[in-house]
Structures are given as C-alpha cells and as structure tokens.
Design a protein around this motif. Structure first.
Motif, PDB file in Angstrom:
ATOM      1  N   UNK B 320       0.821  -1.209   0.000  1.00 51.65           N
ATOM      2  CA  UNK B 320       0.000   0.000   0.000  1.00 51.65           C
ATOM      3  C   UNK B 320       0.860   1.267   0.000  1.00 51.65           C
ATOM      4  N   UNK B 321       2.128   1.148   0.437  1.00 54.74           N
ATOM      5  CA  UNK B 321       3.043   2.278   0.302  1.00 54.74           C
ATOM      6  C   UNK B 321       2.663   3.502   1.123  1.00 54.74           C
ATOM      7  N   UNK B 322       2.164   3.301   2.317  1.00 58.16           N
ATOM      8  CA  UNK B 322       1.878   4.426   3.203  1.00 58.16           C
ATOM      9  C   UNK B 322       2.626   4.228   4.516  1.00 58.16           C
ATOM     10  N   UNK B 323       2.757   5.320   5.294  1.00 58.18           N
ATOM     11  CA  UNK B 323       3.455   5.183   6.572  1.00 58.18           C
ATOM     12  C   UNK B 323       2.625   4.328   7.529  1.00 58.18           C
ATOM     13  N   UNK B 324       1.306   4.356   7.347  1.00 53.88           N
ATOM     14  CA  UNK B 324       0.443   3.473   8.134  1.00 53.88           C
ATOM     15  C   UNK B 324       0.820   2.017   7.853  1.00 53.88           C
ATOM     16  N   UNK B 402      -4.618  -0.507   6.757  1.00 51.79           N
ATOM     17  CA  UNK B 402      -3.729   0.252   5.882  1.00 51.79           C
ATOM     18  C   UNK B 402      -4.178   0.108   4.435  1.00 51.79           C
ATOM     19  N   UNK B 403      -4.603  -1.110   4.055  1.00 54.49           N
ATOM     20  CA  UNK B 403      -5.078  -1.331   2.688  1.00 54.49           C
ATOM     21  C   UNK B 403      -6.366  -0.556   2.428  1.00 54.49           C
ATOM     22  N   UNK B 404      -7.288  -0.589   3.386  1.00 56.60           N
ATOM     23  CA  UNK B 404      -8.552   0.136   3.212  1.00 56.60           C
ATOM     24  C   UNK B 404      -8.291   1.634   3.130  1.00 56.60           C
ATOM     25  N   UNK B 476       4.389  -0.485  21.466  1.00 52.81           N
ATOM     26  CA  UNK B 476       5.079  -1.098  20.327  1.00 52.81           C
ATOM     27  C   UNK B 476       4.716  -0.392  19.029  1.00 52.81           C
ATOM     28  N   UNK B 477       3.450  -0.005  18.904  1.00 54.25           N
ATOM     29  CA  UNK B 477       3.043   0.730  17.703  1.00 54.25           C
ATOM     30  C   UNK B 477       3.746   2.079  17.642  1.00 54.25           C
ATOM     31  N   UNK B 478       3.936   2.701  18.813  1.00 54.31           N
ATOM     32  CA  UNK B 478       4.665   3.979  18.832  1.00 54.31           C
ATOM     33  C   UNK B 478       6.103   3.781  18.368  1.00 54.31           C
ATOM     34  N   UNK B 479       6.726   2.688  18.840  1.00 59.19           N
ATOM     35  CA  UNK B 479       8.093   2.401  18.415  1.00 59.19           C
ATOM     36  C   UNK B 479       8.136   2.179  16.906  1.00 59.19           C
ATOM     37  N   UNK B 480       7.161   1.420  16.396  1.00 60.16           N
ATOM     38  CA  UNK B 480       7.111   1.158  14.955  1.00 60.16           C
ATOM     39  C   UNK B 480       6.910   2.459  14.184  1.00 60.16           C
ATOM     40  N   UNK B 481       6.059   3.355  14.723  1.00 54.76           N
ATOM     41  CA  UNK B 481       5.839   4.640  14.055  1.00 54.76           C
ATOM     42  C   UNK B 481       7.129   5.447  14.006  1.00 54.76           C
TER      43      UNK B 481
END
Lengths: 102, 491
Positions: B320-324, B402-404, B476-481
C-alpha cells in the motif's frame, strides 16, 4: 580501430544470463546447475562492468569484484553439498532428490 | 595526485554485527581446546551472550538515533528502522539458541552456532543496507550461512536435500537480483538508494523498470512469497527444526524490512508500478499458501505453507506504500516472529520425543500429554489465524486497515477470505492435539529423551512476546511509528 561498443557487451550479458537461467531450469546434474548459476552471476558482472564504462562511474567495477568473491564462496558451499550428497547416493540427479515432497 | 582517502567507518553503527561476528569466531575456535562434553554448552552460552549483547547494542543505538544518518561512505543507514529490525533479528536468534540447545549434531555444534551467529550478523548488516552492493553482499552473507545450516544434519538425506535445494533456488534468486541491480545501475549510474531516486527522473525507463522488476523477484525469493516460494516447503521440512524456526522468523524480518526500505527510498517515482505488482504477489501468496496448507499432513510442511501465506499478509502493508503500512509491517513482525519460532519449537519438542518427522497424526494427544506445550501451540495456532490474545490480531487489523485507508478495500477482502480459509488447517492442528485419540506408539529405542528446559524456556518467551505484544500494543506501535517516521512514503 575501436572494438565493440557497450551495447554489444550488454547483449552478450543478456545471452549469458538467459543461458544460465535455462541451464538451472532444465539441467539435471547438480554440478551443471551450479555451473549455470555461476554463468548467471557472471552475466551480472559483465553487465555491471559494461554499465560502469557507459556511465563513467567506478562503483560498478567494485560491485563486480565483490560479486566474484561471493560467487566463489557460493561455489565452495555448493560443491561441498554435492560431494556430501554424492557420498550418500550413487547417481546425482536433481529430479531424484525427492525425499521431500507434498 | 590526491592521497587515497579511506571512508570513515562508524564502528558504533556496526556494533551489533561485530559482536555477533566476534561470538562466531569464539564458537569456531575455542571449542577446539575444550573437552567434547563441554563444547555444546560453551557455544550455546557464548551465542546467547552475543545475541543479548547485540540486542543491547541495537537498543542503545535506537535510543541514541533521533534521526537517521548514512554511514560508511553512504553504504549503510544508521536509523531506527534498521535498529528495530536488528533487535527483532537478534531476538529471534536468542529464542533459536534455546530451541537448539537440545539439538545435538555430534561433532558439529561449534560450527552450528558459528553459522547461526554469522547468519544473524548478515541479516543485521542487510537491513541497514543503503546501496545495491551492500544489499547484495548482506543477502549472500546470510544466505550462504543458511544454506550450510540447512544441510547441517548431513547424516540425514532430507537435510542435505534441503540444503542443496535452498542453495540452488536461493542462488537463482540472488542472480536475478544481481542482474536487476546491474540494470538499475546502468539506468541511473548510481548504486546508493537515494542517488537512484534522485537520478531516476532522466534515467532510461526500460532499464530502470526491468531492473526494478528483477530486484522485486529476487527479494520475493528470499521472503518466500508466491510465486517464488517453491523452495519453502521442501527446505522448511528438510532442514533441522531449530534452523527452520530461525529461518522462518529472521529471514522474513530481514527480507521484508529491506524490501520496504529499498522500494520507498530508491523507487518513489515508480511507486505506481511496484505497489500494484506487490499487491498481485500478495494475492498469489495468500491463495497459494493457504490452499497448499489445506492438504498437508507433515506439520513442518504445513507451517511452511502458513509462512508463505504470512509473506502475503506481511507484503500487504508494503504494497500500500503508506506510513500506516510501514507501521503495520513492523508491528506485525514482532508477534509473527515469536509465534513462528514458538510453533516450530513445539514441533521440535515432539520430534525429539518421537524421534521421527512429525505428522498431524503424531500430534494426537499432545495437548493432554504435554499440557504446557499443547497450550502454547494452541495459542500460536489461534494467533496465526489472527485471534486475540495474540498480537497478530492487532497486526492483521492494522495491515487490513492500511489497505482500506489506501482505497484498496479489495486487498483487505482478499486478506479476510484468506484468513477464513486458514482457520481450517490451523484448527486442524489444535483438533489433532486435543480431540484425536492418540495412536498406540512405540517409544523410540532407549525411551523418550527427558524434557528440555531450554526449549521450554524459548516457548515460554515466545508466548510472552505473543501475548505481550497484544497487551502492550500501543507502546510497540509507537516504536514502529518512530522507526518508519523518516521514510518518505509515496502515499
């Protein structure tokens, strides 16, 4: 007298790559398959060097040198494995390597 | 003539790799001076120490690096994306040491741990690559280590066959990647990822697009995405189980993180091509992986097909190529790696008990005989489907959303259908463990080996990470962001 241009080298490298790819796909002896893999890698080398000449940058030549080292390491591991397999079985034939299937 | 200047090398950025390589040297040389009985234990503890040390180094770098920098003459990146991936890789390595501890290769345990460490070092190097040459070098570095690891049990024909097959197919993929790299280099005159992006405007589009396609194919081989997956079931089945556990987790982390970095940094202007071609690969992987798994009886082979389908789920957020999407990928990898190693560890424990390859029928009654292992396996199977309390629930949710978010609802629907199909074979394992009457078995000669503490610890750690990533999803999501924040995604 000028020799063949960069395009000629590129065409040769594509032919070599195709030869190697076909060799991997249709030959049965693991030794020949390994040989075909080396041809594919060296086709990449030739293309890198030809492009290095065309673009006037040196990095392609360094890349090719690195690939030679990697190809040698890969050949060593490949030959070692083939020797180990051939000690276990008499006939070497990738089509007969079918212990694993499903 | 100007004096020759060597590039300055940021040793700190290379510290995880250097620690692992140092450990590899110790594991190779020191056991020669030790009594036979001590070698296995010595090497396991050295490897464990090195994985912990490398992990600590990567965590420290993660804390230090607010922004990413290019180091070693721009050949490598020192940024949070690489460091997070390195933490995950050495974490997988650490769990693998526990799984391997019970595994005895008569004379070769030193070599085994050496290669495990070099493979992990190669992957750490690979995820930090910032030009095509470093990428190829890192790829071959860890691949060659893995080829030997797969064939490590040379008394078994299956293991040799797995090693040889992996070598042939893996090198085929690498050669395609190399040829693609040459084309990209020819089109842009550059090897560095940023330089390629900068030069792609006035590059020869034919060479550039051909090169990009071949690079995607080459990386697809490593990520075991369909239609480049044909080696996966055979190699996962034939390789020693601890090696399979390591490969299924760490190789995926390395290949997918680098695929995202490469496509986003080097080919932003070709995104309309690679997003859609990755989406096609996602669909094929989901279809092939899940349908293939339905008919498997060997558990390792079943998990191999599951790993192909998860390559699809993992490529979806890249496509999808987004930061999400980038965030979803990095989060997804955490529970996926833990569950994958955990599941193979349980199979390895069963294999040790029965002293033969484990089929679904062999799992019968395991839930009652070994309640701990059974419960862990049940958690992993439910987790692979994407049910709580496994972190993959949140991972899948973010991947689909992310895909949606990108407007590709159809891709999320394909993912949902694939998940529904996967319920059948994942629950098949659970059913076999609890509801299938255990066959009368002849114990292997000499009786079953005692339970293995180290293996059990690895399974417990995998369970902790699986559930922990669900409980502590937000940090963990914050770390990934954070890790993907500096990548400029095309959408």
């Amino acid at each position: 007298m000028p020799g063949p241009g960069v395009a000629a080298y590129l065409i040769l490298s594509v032919i070599l790559f195709a030869t190697g790819a076909f060799g991997v796909l249709i030959r049965r002896s693991p030794l020949i398959v390994l040989l075909a893999l080396e041809i594919m890698l060296n086709a990449g080398n030739l293309a890198l060097i030809a492009f290095a000449r065309q673009t006037g940058t040196g990095s392609g030549q360094i890349f090719a040198l690195t690939v030679m080292v990697v190809a040698a390491a890969e050949a060593v591991v490949g030959l070692g494995l083939i020797v180990a397999v051939s000690r276990r079985r008499v006939d070497l034939d990738v089509d007969k390597l079918t212990t694993l299937h499903g | 003539m100007t004096p020759f200047q060597t590039p300055s090398i940021d040793w700190a950025a290379l510290s995880p790799e250097l620690i692992l390589l140092g450990g590899a040297a110790i594991c190779l040389l020191v056991p020669l001076f030790l009594a036979h009985g001590w070698r296995r234990h010595f090497c396991a503890f050295v490897s464990m120490g090195c994985f912990i040390g490398a992990g600590a180094a990567a965590v420290a770098l993660f804390q230090m690096d607010e922004t990413g920098t290019s180091v070693v003459a721009d050949a490598m990146r020192r940024d949070r994306l690489a460091e997070l991936a390195q933490v995950l890789i050495v974490g997988s390595g650490l769990l693998t040491v526990g799984v391997s501890y019970a595994y005895v290769l008569r004379e070769r345990m030193g070599e085994y741990y050496t290669l495990l460490l070099t493979a992990a070092a190669g992957m750490c190097f690979f995820v930090a690559a910032n030009d095509l040459m470093t990428m190829f070098l890192g790829l071959e570095w860890f691949s060659i280590s893995l080829y030997i690891l797969c064939a490590m049990a040379i008394e078994e024909v299956a293991s040799l066959e797995a090693g040889l097959k992996y070598l042939i197919v893996g090198s085929f993929g690498s050669a395609i990647l190399l040829f693609g790299s040459a084309f990209v280099y020819g089109a842009t005159g550059a090897l560095g990822f940023e330089d390629i992006a900068a030069a792609s405007g006035d590059a020869d589009q034919l060479f550039l697009v051909t090169g990009l396609a071949m690079i995607i194919v080459g990386l697809g081989f490593k990520a075991s995405a369909a239609p480049f997956h044909m080696w996966t079931p055979d190699v996962y089945q034939g390789a020693p189980t601890p090696v399979t556990a390591f490969m299924s987790a760490a190789t995926k982390i390395a290949a997918l993180v680098l695929t995202m970095r490469l496509l986003v940094t080097a080919f932003p202007s070709e995104e309309n091509l690679w997003t859609i071609s990755l989406a096609v690969i996602v669909c094929i992987s989901l279809a092939w992986g899940n349908l293939g798994a339905l008919v498997q009886t060997n558990v390792k082979r079943l998990l191999a097909y599951s790993s192909i389908s998860h390559a699809g789920f993992l490529l979806m957020p890249i496509a999808v190529g987004t930061s999400l999407g980038g965030r979803a990928l990095l989060y997804y990898l955490i529970p996926y790696a833990a569950m994958s190693i955990g599941a193979f560890a349980v199979v390895g424990a069963r294999e040790r008990e029965l002293a033969r390859p484990v089929t679904l029928d062999d799992m019968a009654g395991m839930g009652w005989e070994r309640p701990g292992m059974g419960a862990a396996m049940t958690l992993f199977m439910f987790g692979f489907i994407g049910l709580p309390p496994a972190g993959l629930f949140i991972g899948k949710f973010y991947a689909f959303s992310a895909a949606v978010d990108r407007g590709w609802t159809w891709l999320a629907i394909v993912g949902a259908v694939a998940t529904a199909v996967s319920v059948y074979y994942y629950l098949g394992v659970v059913r076999a463990m609890y509801f299938q009457p255990a066959a009368v078995r002849v114990a292997p000669a000499g009786g079953s080996p005692p339970r293995e503490l180290a293996l059990g610890t690895s399974v417990v750690l995998a369970v902790v990470v699986t559930i922990g990533s669900f409980v502590a999803a937000q940090p963990l999501l914050d770390i990934a962001t954070d890790a993907v924040s500096f990548l400029s995604f095309p959408h």
